[in-house]
Scaffold this active site. Structure first.
Site, short mmCIF file in Angstrom:
data_model
loop_
_atom_site.label_atom_id
_atom_site.label_comp_id
_atom_site.label_asym_id
_atom_site.label_seq_id
_atom_site.Cartn_x
_atom_site.Cartn_y
_atom_site.Cartn_z
CB SER A 19 -6.18 3.90 -0.71
OG SER A 19 -4.82 3.98 -0.39
CE1 TYR A 47 -6.25 -1.30 1.22
CE2 TYR A 47 -4.63 0.32 0.49
CZ TYR A 47 -5.78 0.00 1.18
OH TYR A 47 -6.48 0.99 1.81
CE LYS A 63 -9.50 0.23 -0.07
NZ LYS A 63 -10.81 0.19 0.60
N1 LIG Z 1 -5.97 3.72 7.71
C1 LIG Z 1 -5.56 4.41 6.62
O1 LIG Z 1 -4.62 5.22 6.68
C2 LIG Z 1 -6.26 4.20 5.29
C3 LIG Z 1 -5.74 4.82 4.15
C4 LIG Z 1 -6.40 4.67 2.93
C5 LIG Z 1 -7.56 3.91 2.85
N2 LIG Z 1 -8.04 3.29 3.95
C6 LIG Z 1 -9.27 2.49 3.82
O2 LIG Z 1 -10.20 2.89 4.81
C7 LIG Z 1 -11.02 1.79 5.22
C8 LIG Z 1 -10.99 1.69 6.72
O3 LIG Z 1 -9.63 1.56 7.16
P1 LIG Z 1 -9.28 1.42 8.71
O4 LIG Z 1 -7.89 1.92 8.90
O5 LIG Z 1 -10.38 1.99 9.53
O6 LIG Z 1 -9.26 -0.17 8.84
P2 LIG Z 1 -9.88 -1.12 9.98
O7 LIG Z 1 -9.26 -2.47 9.76
O8 LIG Z 1 -9.73 -0.51 11.32
O9 LIG Z 1 -11.41 -1.16 9.59
C9 LIG Z 1 -11.95 -2.02 8.61
C10 LIG Z 1 -13.24 -2.59 9.17
O10 LIG Z 1 -13.87 -3.41 8.17
C11 LIG Z 1 -14.33 -4.62 8.79
N3 LIG Z 1 -14.38 -5.62 7.73
C12 LIG Z 1 -13.34 -6.14 7.02
N4 LIG Z 1 -13.80 -7.02 6.10
C13 LIG Z 1 -15.16 -7.05 6.23
C14 LIG Z 1 -16.20 -7.76 5.56
N5 LIG Z 1 -15.91 -8.63 4.58
N6 LIG Z 1 -17.47 -7.56 5.96
C15 LIG Z 1 -17.76 -6.68 6.96
N7 LIG Z 1 -16.82 -5.99 7.63
C16 LIG Z 1 -15.53 -6.17 7.27
C17 LIG Z 1 -13.33 -4.88 9.90
O11 LIG Z 1 -13.83 -5.73 10.93
C18 LIG Z 1 -13.03 -3.47 10.39
O12 LIG Z 1 -13.93 -3.08 11.42
C19 LIG Z 1 -10.48 0.57 4.49
O13 LIG Z 1 -11.26 0.31 3.35
C20 LIG Z 1 -9.08 1.01 4.08
O14 LIG Z 1 -8.65 0.32 2.92
C21 LIG Z 1 -7.43 3.41 5.17
#
Ligand SMILES: NC(=O)c1ccc[n+]([C@@H]2O[C@H](COP(=O)([O-])OP(=O)(O)OC[C@H]3O[C@@H](n4cnc5c(N)ncnc54)[C@H](O)[C@@H]3O)[C@@H](O)[C@H]2O)c1
Length: 338
Positions: free
Chosen positions: A118, A145, A149
């Site tokens: 991130s 958070y 990362k």
């Molecule tokens: N959405 C953004 O703009 C953004 C920006 C930077 C980084 N990220 C990173 O991208 C990744 C996905 O983000 P997203 O927006 O799709 O989030 P999201 O919450 O939609 O997806 C995360 C998924 O991980 C699963 N999960 C969480 N903990 C778990 C565990 N211990 N074991 C198995 N599954 C688990 C959840 O059920 C979910 O399906 C994350 O790591 C997030 O930190 C997202």
């Protein structure tokens, strides 16, 4: 081309779009997710394994049962604000989860990883007056958070050097938009991201939007962010898996457009997409909101066979609005959203 890829967190927003992109490029995505925030209906392009990334045995079983050759690790907790009140949970899921996943990869001989990192690793950005953030900008996470990362990246890099794992950490800026096919989109609960909140406000669902601060040193006084369409982001993962790299090499890459869009520009684009003014008010700044977080995307263009193609602000908002309006799947549907 091809191969079976374990997609941890693949029932979530970015993971489900990446599973679709993997299938379209000839891979078989196996989604491994505990469904804590993901949606079973979003798993449509390959097998589903219900499991937790802190459970090494379950990971090894899934990798062996499906002959997995690469892993994309999305699983984790994502709400920046909550990370400050529940650091215990964030370090456990996001850092312990990575450690357990890395051990499973080594045990099973999987040599290729792509990790969801991130822009939060940079904290307040590149500093006053600096337009875009390169990968070698100082790492100073402003939240637990972001810290999780950065730890994830460091653990992966060290593991790669020691055990020959080849890995790419993609540092996303602001993921937004939805797959134009209408079956998957953004459905976080609670939703904290600007674009779905603005669309919901415009559709008369939820609260009117608050713009946090109009006195930033930016052209219109509201914060600048770098929005990347989730389909472009999904393709970046497929390209990262295929990137020519040496065994044990670790590479962190920004994924953004290099163009900052202000909160007020986003609201104007939502007005255009919905054909109505988005109800909003101007509030005070929030603690810790940097004025500008914009990627320098030069390196990813050199290292991967990838460039953004769906990330105009209007396309992002049109696809997000179509998803939110869809009565079966969109943000208004109870228990149906993906
Ligand atoms: N959405 C953004 O703009 C953004 C920006 C930077 C980084 N990220 C990173 O991208 C990744 C996905 O983000 P997203 O927006 O799709 O989030 P999201 O919450 O939609 O997806 C995360 C998924 O991980 C699963 N999960 C969480 N903990 C778990 C565990 N211990 N074991 C198995 N599954 C688990 C959840 O059920 C979910 O399906 C994350 O790591 C997030 O930190 C997202």
């Amino acid at each position: 081309m091809g191969g079976t890829v374990l997609v941890t967190g693949g029932a979530g927003y970015i993971g489900s779009h990446t599973a679709k992109a993997l299938a379209e490029s000839g891979h078989t995505p196996v989604v491994f997710d505990n469904l804590s925030s993901g949606h079973r209906q979003a798993v449509r392009w390959g097998p589903f394994v219900h499991g937790d990334v802190r459970d090494g045995r379950a990971l090894r079983q899934a990798i062996e049962a499906h002959s997995v050759t690469g892993v994309i690790h999305f699983a984790g907790l994502i709400e920046v604000g909550r990370s400050m009140t529940r650091p215990d949970l964030f370090y456990e899921h996001n850092v312990t989860g990575v450690a357990v996943m890395l051990a499973a990869l080594a045990d099973c001989g999987v040599g290729r990883l792509v990790f969801s990192s991130s822009a939060a690793v940079y904290g307040d950005g590149a500093g006053p007056g600096v337009a875009a953030i390169p990968e070698d900008a100082p790492k100073a996470p402003a939240s637990v958070y972001g810290d999780t990362k950065l730890w994830g990246e460091r653990m992966i890099a060290a593991h790669g050097r020691a055990f020959g794992l080849t890995a790419v950490a993609l540092r996303y800026f602001n993921a937004a938009g939805a797959d134009p096919g209408g079956l998957i989109g953004e459905a976080h609960d609670p939703e904290t991201h600007l674009i779905p909140l603005a669309i919901n406000a415009g559709l008369g669902r939820g609260k009117p939007l608050t713009v946090f601060g109009r006195d930033f040193p930016t052209p219109d006084g509201s914060c600048l962010r770098d929005y990347i369409h989730v389909s472009d982001l999904a393709r970046a993962h497929v390209a990262a898996l295929a990137a020519p790299m040496q065994a044990g090499e670790f590479q962190a890459l920004n994924v953004g457009t290099g163009q900052g869009r202000s909160v007020l520009e986003v609201i104007a684009a939502v007005d255009r997409a919905l054909g109505t003014p988005t109800p909003h008010s101007i509030g005070p700044r929030r603690d810790g909101d940097p004025p500008s977080l914009v990627a320098d995307p030069a390196l990813i263009g050199r290292r991967l066979d990838w460039a953004p193609r769906d990330s105009s602000l209007d396309h992002i908002i049109e696809t997000a609005a179509a998803w939110a309006r869809n009565p079966k799947f969109g943000a208004g549907a109870e228990g149906q959203s993906a």
